[in-house]
Design a protein around this motif. Sequence first.
Motif, PDB file in Angstrom:
ATOM      1  N   PHE A 309     -33.999 -46.080 -35.809  1.00  0.00           N
ATOM      2  CA  PHE A 309     -33.879 -47.112 -34.781  1.00  0.00           C
ATOM      3  C   PHE A 309     -35.097 -48.020 -34.864  1.00  0.00           C
ATOM      4  O   PHE A 309     -36.120 -47.665 -35.455  1.00  0.00           O
ATOM      5  N   ILE A 310     -34.981 -49.198 -34.283  1.00  0.00           N
ATOM      6  CA  ILE A 310     -36.085 -50.162 -34.230  1.00  0.00           C
ATOM      7  C   ILE A 310     -36.271 -50.569 -32.779  1.00  0.00           C
ATOM      8  O   ILE A 310     -35.322 -51.005 -32.119  1.00  0.00           O
ATOM      9  N   VAL A 311     -37.473 -50.405 -32.272  1.00  0.00           N
ATOM     10  CA  VAL A 311     -37.772 -50.710 -30.876  1.00  0.00           C
ATOM     11  C   VAL A 311     -38.226 -52.168 -30.762  1.00  0.00           C
ATOM     12  O   VAL A 311     -39.156 -52.604 -31.446  1.00  0.00           O
ATOM     13  N   GLU A 312     -37.553 -52.891 -29.904  1.00  0.00           N
ATOM     14  CA  GLU A 312     -37.926 -54.291 -29.656  1.00  0.00           C
ATOM     15  C   GLU A 312     -38.942 -54.399 -28.524  1.00  0.00           C
ATOM     16  O   GLU A 312     -39.885 -55.175 -28.602  1.00  0.00           O
ATOM     17  N   GLN A 313     -38.737 -53.613 -27.463  1.00  0.00           N
ATOM     18  CA  GLN A 313     -39.651 -53.610 -26.331  1.00  0.00           C
ATOM     19  C   GLN A 313     -39.835 -52.181 -25.832  1.00  0.00           C
ATOM     20  O   GLN A 313     -38.889 -51.398 -25.809  1.00  0.00           O
ATOM     21  N   ASN A 314     -41.063 -51.874 -25.408  1.00  0.00           N
ATOM     22  CA  ASN A 314     -41.376 -50.550 -24.884  1.00  0.00           C
ATOM     23  C   ASN A 314     -42.339 -50.741 -23.718  1.00  0.00           C
ATOM     24  O   ASN A 314     -43.495 -51.138 -23.917  1.00  0.00           O
ATOM     25  N   SER A 315     -41.889 -50.462 -22.512  1.00  0.00           N
ATOM     26  CA  SER A 315     -42.717 -50.723 -21.328  1.00  0.00           C
ATOM     27  C   SER A 315     -43.949 -49.820 -21.276  1.00  0.00           C
ATOM     28  O   SER A 315     -44.965 -50.186 -20.691  1.00  0.00           O
ATOM     29  N   TYR A 316     -43.877 -48.621 -21.894  1.00  0.00           N
ATOM     30  CA  TYR A 316     -45.064 -47.765 -21.909  1.00  0.00           C
ATOM     31  C   TYR A 316     -46.201 -48.449 -22.662  1.00  0.00           C
ATOM     32  O   TYR A 316     -47.345 -48.418 -22.229  1.00  0.00           O
ATOM     33  N   VAL A 317     -45.879 -49.045 -23.801  1.00  0.00           N
ATOM     34  CA  VAL A 317     -46.891 -49.730 -24.606  1.00  0.00           C
ATOM     35  C   VAL A 317     -47.391 -50.972 -23.890  1.00  0.00           C
ATOM     36  O   VAL A 317     -48.583 -51.270 -23.865  1.00  0.00           O
ATOM     37  N   GLU A 318     -46.466 -51.718 -23.298  1.00  0.00           N
ATOM     38  CA  GLU A 318     -46.816 -52.972 -22.639  1.00  0.00           C
ATOM     39  C   GLU A 318     -47.698 -52.744 -21.415  1.00  0.00           C
ATOM     40  O   GLU A 318     -48.532 -53.591 -21.080  1.00  0.00           O
ATOM     41  N   LYS A 319     -47.510 -51.608 -20.751  1.00  0.00           N
ATOM     42  CA  LYS A 319     -48.329 -51.312 -19.569  1.00  0.00           C
ATOM     43  C   LYS A 319     -49.729 -50.852 -19.972  1.00  0.00           C
ATOM     44  O   LYS A 319     -50.666 -50.953 -19.236  1.00  0.00           O
TER      45      LYS A 319
END
Length: 319
Positions: A309-319
């Motif tokens: 899979f390819i992650v486009e957005q990850n809120s854990y990283v963004e936070k």
Amino acid sequence: MRDKPLVTIIVPCYNEEEVLEETMSQLGLILRDMKSKMVIHEASDLLFVDDGSRDRTWDIIANAMATEDHINGVKLSRNFGHQNALLAGMQAAEGRADCIISIDSDLQDDVGVIPEFVEKYRAGYEVVYGIRDERKTDTRFKRGSAHLFYSMMGKFGIHLIPDHADYRLLGSMALQEMNLFPENNIFLRGIVPLIGFKSEKVYYHRKERFAGESKYPLKKMLAFAADGLTSFSVAPIRLVTGLGALMFVIAIVIGIYTFIQHLSGTATTGWSSLMLSIWVIGGVQMMSLGVVGEYIGRIYSEVKQRPRFIVEQNSYVEK
């Protein structure tokens, strides 16, 4: 951390705009209730994984993240399939959560037993399986095919938990081992029992789907069953080998019979028997090639080692 674990509830989503807000509401109530009773860590959360939805699923998740601290999200770049969406959530939660609980977003699995999952974990169990106590909400065909599937898998030596889907708890140790499995054709229901660790079961009543349509039509169900069978057993290839040997023996017997008939002068030309033999043998050959080809295709998929899979957005990283 078993006394007050940090729990992440992972919810894979694909075109679930009709049910998603209700799912967030019901799971949020369960989460807040457990926090108020101090049985889970205050940072416990819900993680929604958008598996390339084409509707408003991600917009709903993004809006909820902006207003609710306990909601997080992972957005995949396209649709990678239910099992890979679950894996994306598991990898995002690894190293952060003491345990994860995976559940589908359609609210058919009873969210009310989630506290029982947590209690089992606090009691020392590393894996907790959610088991349907009956299948009355399924059609007769789906019930029959499910029982046939479990029976067939058992005969092929594949250990599955009957009437268990993807509603389960994994502790951090089990989660870490789960994420070490590298195969692309992933079948979580077969892999989780392979991990081992101390396990327990929680029984629940399966409900009707809250809204929307099932994302598992017959075609996907058959593909899912094929994934499970070919990922864990070479029995189909051995079956083909045995069938080939049987056909060879039958051919020898027919050859001897024909030779005897020829010597006795009673041999007659039979168009029907000839055509039947051609179609039967041809059909067996095509089926055998198909089974072998299925395994070769999966080998081809594995050796390329493309990302699952390819992650486009990850809120854990963004936070």
